[in-house]
Design a protein around this motif. Structure first.
Motif, short mmCIF file in Angstrom:
data_model
loop_
_atom_site.label_atom_id
_atom_site.label_comp_id
_atom_site.label_asym_id
_atom_site.label_seq_id
_atom_site.Cartn_x
_atom_site.Cartn_y
_atom_site.Cartn_z
N GLY A 1 0.83 -1.20 0.00
CA GLY A 1 0.00 0.00 0.00
C GLY A 1 0.87 1.25 0.00
N GLU A 2 0.24 2.41 -0.16
CA GLU A 2 1.00 3.67 -0.28
C GLU A 2 1.81 3.97 0.97
N THR A 3 1.26 3.69 2.15
CA THR A 3 1.99 3.98 3.38
C THR A 3 3.25 3.14 3.48
N LYS A 4 3.14 1.83 3.19
CA LYS A 4 4.29 0.96 3.24
C LYS A 4 5.32 1.33 2.17
N LEU A 5 4.82 1.71 0.99
CA LEU A 5 5.74 2.13 -0.08
C LEU A 5 6.51 3.37 0.33
N THR A 6 5.84 4.32 0.96
CA THR A 6 6.51 5.55 1.40
C THR A 6 7.59 5.22 2.43
N GLU A 7 7.27 4.34 3.38
CA GLU A 7 8.26 3.95 4.38
C GLU A 7 9.45 3.26 3.73
N LEU A 8 9.17 2.40 2.76
CA LEU A 8 10.25 1.68 2.08
C LEU A 8 11.16 2.65 1.32
N ARG A 9 10.56 3.57 0.58
CA ARG A 9 11.37 4.54 -0.18
C ARG A 9 12.23 5.39 0.75
N ARG A 10 11.71 5.69 1.92
CA ARG A 10 12.41 6.55 2.86
C ARG A 10 13.61 5.85 3.49
N THR A 11 13.51 4.54 3.69
CA THR A 11 14.53 3.82 4.45
C THR A 11 15.43 2.94 3.60
N ARG A 12 14.95 2.47 2.44
CA ARG A 12 15.71 1.47 1.67
C ARG A 12 16.14 1.96 0.30
N LEU A 13 15.67 3.16 -0.09
CA LEU A 13 16.03 3.71 -1.39
C LEU A 13 16.53 5.13 -1.24
N GLY A 14 17.41 5.54 -2.16
CA GLY A 14 17.88 6.91 -2.21
C GLY A 14 17.60 7.49 -3.58
#
Length: 248
Positions: free
Chosen positions: A79-92
């Motif tokens: 979902g969008e919330t999980k995607l946002t968390e993932l982009r914030r912590t695992r992607l640059g």
């Protein structure tokens, strides 16, 4: 190139914008792996799907069909919330327009992803990133007080500070002069070599692509080949052929 584990896998990914007779297919059944610790440049003629490729690979846009995984995590199921968390912590992310917050200092801009995630900076790692990007004497400055090259170095530092699994760069040198562009590309090269980051860069510039380990070519939304250990001349020659193909 020696086979390595793929940190990002795209399986039969298609992206269609619009519906009916006005529908446009930006990606068509793209299946590709992006290896861990490898610097990959993505190139293709205008309209080939480069930006859409990056957006789907990074979870910034959802494919119309197919699957994208990041180290085993299926991005298309989040979902969008999980995607946002993932982009914030695992992607640059590094973008052509820098995307810095004007009211924040350099130090605050660099550590912004950590603050948003509620994580304290690793001071030793932060010091290494600052040293590598040459920003030690600019930490108290705001973006308006920096040159374009300095702003992009801040963006690179911000992308690396959370130790992401992948750094995505979209035309990171497009707004820079030749000398400054080389400095930024060297930082991305060092991120792969010295820091072990996976780097994925969309570019139109064969000289920029030559900093990568390999080039992934797109044409008409499809993978049109790869080139390992690229040189600027060989990249330019391949792009010339792709341009002729896309026009034909």
């Amino acid at each position: 190139m020696e086979a390595m584990e793929d940190v990002v896998e795209m399986t039969a990914v298609s992206k269609v914008y619009g519906k009916g007779g006005s529908a446009v297919a930006a990606l068509r059944e793209v299946s590709v792996g992006l290896p861990r610790g490898v610097f990959t440049a993505v190139m293709g003629p205008s309209g080939s799907g480069k930006s859409t490729f990056l957006q789907c690979a990074a979870g910034l846009d959802r494919p119309s069909s197919g699957r994208v995984t990041l180290a085993g995590t299926d991005l298309t199921r989040l979902g969008e919330t999980k995607l946002t968390e993932l982009r914030r912590t695992r992607l640059g992310f590094v973008f052509q327009s820098f995307n810095l917050v004007a009211s924040l200092t350099v130090a605050q801009n660099i550590t912004l992803p950590l603050r948003l995630a509620g994580v304290r900076p690793d001071r030793a790692w932060l010091a290494e990133i600052v040293a590598r990007t040459g920003l030690g004497d600019r930490l108290g400055h705001r973006p308006a007080e920096l040159s374009g090259g300095q702003r992009q170095r801040v963006a690179v530092a911000r992308a690396l500070v959370s130790r992401p699994e992948v750094v995505f760069a979209d035309e990171p040198t497009g707004a820079l002069d030749t000398v400054t562009a080389r400095q930024v590309l060297t930082l991305l090269r060092e991120a792969a070599d010295a820091l072990g980051q996976t780097v994925v860069m969309v570019t139109h510039d064969p000289v920029a692509a030559a900093f990568a380990d390999r080039v992934l070519f797109l044409a008409d939304g499809r993978v049109a080949g790869t080139l390992d250990s690229p040189g600027a001349d060989s990249v330019a020659a391949r792009m010339t052929r792709l341009g002729a193909w896309s026009v034909a």
